[in-house]
Motif scaffolding. Structure first.
Motif, PDB file in Angstrom:
ATOM      1  N   ALA A  63      27.520   2.560  77.665  1.00 59.05           N
ATOM      2  CA  ALA A  63      28.274   1.681  76.771  1.00 59.05           C
ATOM      3  C   ALA A  63      28.731   0.437  77.516  1.00 59.05           C
ATOM      4  O   ALA A  63      28.991   0.476  78.725  1.00 59.05           O
ATOM      5  N   VAL A  64      28.811  -0.656  76.772  1.00 63.88           N
ATOM      6  CA  VAL A  64      29.385  -1.895  77.277  1.00 63.88           C
ATOM      7  C   VAL A  64      30.353  -2.419  76.221  1.00 63.88           C
ATOM      8  O   VAL A  64      30.313  -1.988  75.063  1.00 63.88           O
ATOM      9  N   VAL A  65      31.196  -3.340  76.625  1.00 65.79           N
ATOM     10  CA  VAL A  65      32.214  -3.882  75.730  1.00 65.79           C
ATOM     11  C   VAL A  65      31.919  -5.347  75.429  1.00 65.79           C
ATOM     12  O   VAL A  65      31.573  -6.123  76.327  1.00 65.79           O
ATOM     13  N   ILE A  66      32.039  -5.692  74.158  1.00 66.40           N
ATOM     14  CA  ILE A  66      32.058  -7.096  73.727  1.00 66.40           C
ATOM     15  C   ILE A  66      33.507  -7.446  73.418  1.00 66.40           C
ATOM     16  O   ILE A  66      34.143  -6.795  72.583  1.00 66.40           O
ATOM     17  N   GLU A  67      34.021  -8.448  74.093  1.00 71.28           N
ATOM     18  CA  GLU A  67      35.407  -8.865  73.880  1.00 71.28           C
ATOM     19  C   GLU A  67      35.500 -10.368  74.095  1.00 71.28           C
ATOM     20  O   GLU A  67      34.827 -10.914  74.976  1.00 71.28           O
ATOM     21  N   ASP A  68      36.306 -11.029  73.281  1.00 68.48           N
ATOM     22  CA  ASP A  68      36.443 -12.490  73.358  1.00 68.48           C
ATOM     23  C   ASP A  68      35.086 -13.179  73.220  1.00 68.48           C
ATOM     24  O   ASP A  68      34.807 -14.185  73.880  1.00 68.48           O
ATOM     25  N   GLY A  69      34.232 -12.602  72.402  1.00 69.39           N
ATOM     26  CA  GLY A  69      32.958 -13.228  72.093  1.00 69.39           C
ATOM     27  C   GLY A  69      31.909 -13.151  73.179  1.00 69.39           C
ATOM     28  O   GLY A  69      30.933 -13.912  73.150  1.00 69.39           O
ATOM     29  N   ALA A  70      32.089 -12.245  74.142  1.00 72.68           N
ATOM     30  CA  ALA A  70      31.125 -12.127  75.235  1.00 72.68           C
ATOM     31  C   ALA A  70      31.082 -10.691  75.731  1.00 72.68           C
ATOM     32  O   ALA A  70      32.000  -9.898  75.477  1.00 72.68           O
ATOM     33  N   ILE A  71      30.006 -10.346  76.434  1.00 74.88           N
ATOM     34  CA  ILE A  71      29.928  -9.040  77.078  1.00 74.88           C
ATOM     35  C   ILE A  71      30.840  -9.053  78.296  1.00 74.88           C
ATOM     36  O   ILE A  71      30.744  -9.946  79.144  1.00 74.88           O
ATOM     37  N   ASP A  72      31.735  -8.088  78.374  1.00 70.32           N
ATOM     38  CA  ASP A  72      32.647  -7.980  79.508  1.00 70.32           C
ATOM     39  C   ASP A  72      32.041  -6.991  80.509  1.00 70.32           C
ATOM     40  O   ASP A  72      32.136  -5.787  80.338  1.00 70.32           O
ATOM     41  N   PHE A  73      31.431  -7.521  81.550  1.00 70.60           N
ATOM     42  CA  PHE A  73      30.753  -6.655  82.510  1.00 70.60           C
ATOM     43  C   PHE A  73      31.730  -5.845  83.357  1.00 70.60           C
ATOM     44  O   PHE A  73      31.315  -4.921  84.067  1.00 70.60           O
ATOM     45  N   ALA A  74      33.010  -6.170  83.276  1.00 72.38           N
ATOM     46  CA  ALA A  74      34.017  -5.353  83.954  1.00 72.38           C
ATOM     47  C   ALA A  74      34.318  -4.079  83.176  1.00 72.38           C
ATOM     48  O   ALA A  74      34.972  -3.173  83.699  1.00 72.38           O
ATOM     49  N   GLN A  75      33.866  -4.006  81.924  1.00 72.35           N
ATOM     50  CA  GLN A  75      34.092  -2.829  81.093  1.00 72.35           C
ATOM     51  C   GLN A  75      32.736  -2.218  80.727  1.00 72.35           C
ATOM     52  O   GLN A  75      32.141  -2.586  79.719  1.00 72.35           O
ATOM     53  N   GLN A  76      32.259  -1.337  81.565  1.00 73.96           N
ATOM     54  CA  GLN A  76      31.007  -0.630  81.313  1.00 73.96           C
ATOM     55  C   GLN A  76      31.223   0.857  81.545  1.00 73.96           C
ATOM     56  O   GLN A  76      32.080   1.254  82.331  1.00 73.96           O
ATOM     57  N   PHE A  77      30.439   1.654  80.843  1.00 72.43           N
ATOM     58  CA  PHE A  77      30.558   3.109  80.953  1.00 72.43           C
ATOM     59  C   PHE A  77      29.173   3.706  81.072  1.00 72.43           C
ATOM     60  O   PHE A  77      28.249   3.322  80.339  1.00 72.43           O
ATOM     61  N   GLU A  78      29.030   4.665  81.986  1.00 68.64           N
ATOM     62  CA  GLU A  78      27.754   5.375  82.129  1.00 68.64           C
ATOM     63  C   GLU A  78      28.019   6.769  82.675  1.00 68.64           C
ATOM     64  O   GLU A  78      28.685   6.923  83.700  1.00 68.64           O
ATOM     65  N   ARG A  79      27.522   7.783  81.979  1.00 67.03           N
ATOM     66  CA  ARG A  79      27.650   9.162  82.438  1.00 67.03           C
ATOM     67  C   ARG A  79      26.396   9.945  82.056  1.00 67.03           C
ATOM     68  O   ARG A  79      25.884   9.811  80.946  1.00 67.03           O
ATOM     69  N   THR A  80      25.955  10.793  82.962  1.00 68.68           N
ATOM     70  CA  THR A  80      24.983  11.835  82.638  1.00 68.68           C
ATOM     71  C   THR A  80      25.757  13.133  82.503  1.00 68.68           C
ATOM     72  O   THR A  80      26.614  13.435  83.332  1.00 68.68           O
ATOM     73  N   LEU A  81      25.474  13.886  81.442  1.00 68.66           N
ATOM     74  CA  LEU A  81      26.201  15.122  81.177  1.00 68.66           C
ATOM     75  C   LEU A  81      25.449  16.325  81.734  1.00 68.66           C
ATOM     76  O   LEU A  81      24.225  16.430  81.566  1.00 68.66           O
TER      77      LEU A  81
END
Length: 235
Positions: A63-81
């Protein structure tokens, strides 16, 4: 999903700390009338053991976050279960998650709690969102005893709504990326696919504003109207 599927008990017992974390998960409000730019969006992609909605399992979350009209690369999520009962299936040829990667993955309870804390009360975007919504909802129900109620919008429906001139309504993510000349470093990898979907979503938000669609609620309403028209024309 059937009523009986929702009534299934959680497979894993939560310890006291995990129960407290589950209880603190934020409730997502309905989509509102803030601007598309002001809304924080979480763009999700899942890799799964297969496409069976009632039997297959989530293997990884990106997952990534879109905030303030742009992709926020400081907010990313990645997990293998971690899936101890997972058997090698043909899907490994697509997502590349072999037995060793899955065995080294995160505990599903911890990973899903981490993800929902990352999401907060934000709405979710995904390409072919009904599949991701169903699979994530089932994983949360089975592992946490938690019912997913966050709003989901489908980027695969937004694209033909906002770009009818493309004439590629049944297109996949690769088709739309090609149409907009977007480059993907990797495909069928949850984090990379989430990023590609986010890049596409930003283009579509710009198209939406050009068409006087300025809020998440307005976009949701226009999508609902578009889907009803498509269903009517299909008969």
């Amino acid at each position: 999903m059937s009523l009986f599927a929702w009534l299934r008990p959680a497979n894993a017992a939560l310890n006291a700390e995990q129960q407290q974390r589950r209880e603190r998960l934020r409730v997502a409000p309905p989509l509102g009338e803030c601007s598309l730019r002001e809304q924080r969006w979480v763009v999700l992609d899942l890799e799964t053991t297969g496409l069976n909605l009632n039997r297959d399992q989530v293997l990884s979350i990106g997952a990534v976050v879109i905030e303030d009209g742009a992709i926020d690369f400081a907010q990313q999520f990645e997990r293998t279960l971690q899936r101890t009962d997972h058997k090698l299936s043909p899907s490994v040829l697509i997502h590349g998650l072999g037995p060793s990667a899955i065995a080294a993955g995160s505990d599903p309870v911890e990973a899903l709690l981490d993800f929902m804390e990352f999401v907060g009360d934000s709405p979710l975007l995904a390409f072919h969102a009904p599949f991701d919504q169903h699979m994530l909802g089932r994983a949360l129900k089975d592992s946490l005893g938690y019912r997913l109620q966050h709003p989901f919008l489908d980027v695969a429906e937004m694209a033909p709504l906002l770009c009818p001139q493309a004439h590629i309504r049944e297109a996949g993510l690769d088709d739309w990326m090609g149409y907009f000349k977007l480059q993907a470093g990797e495909r069928h990898h949850a984090a990379a696919d989430a990023l590609a979907t986010a890049e596409l979503a930003l283009i579509l938000f710009s198209r939406a504003r050009q068409q006087q669609i300025h809020s998440p609620l307005n976009l949701q309403q226009r999508l609902s109207q578009w889907k009803r028209r498509q269903q009517t024309h299909s008969f």
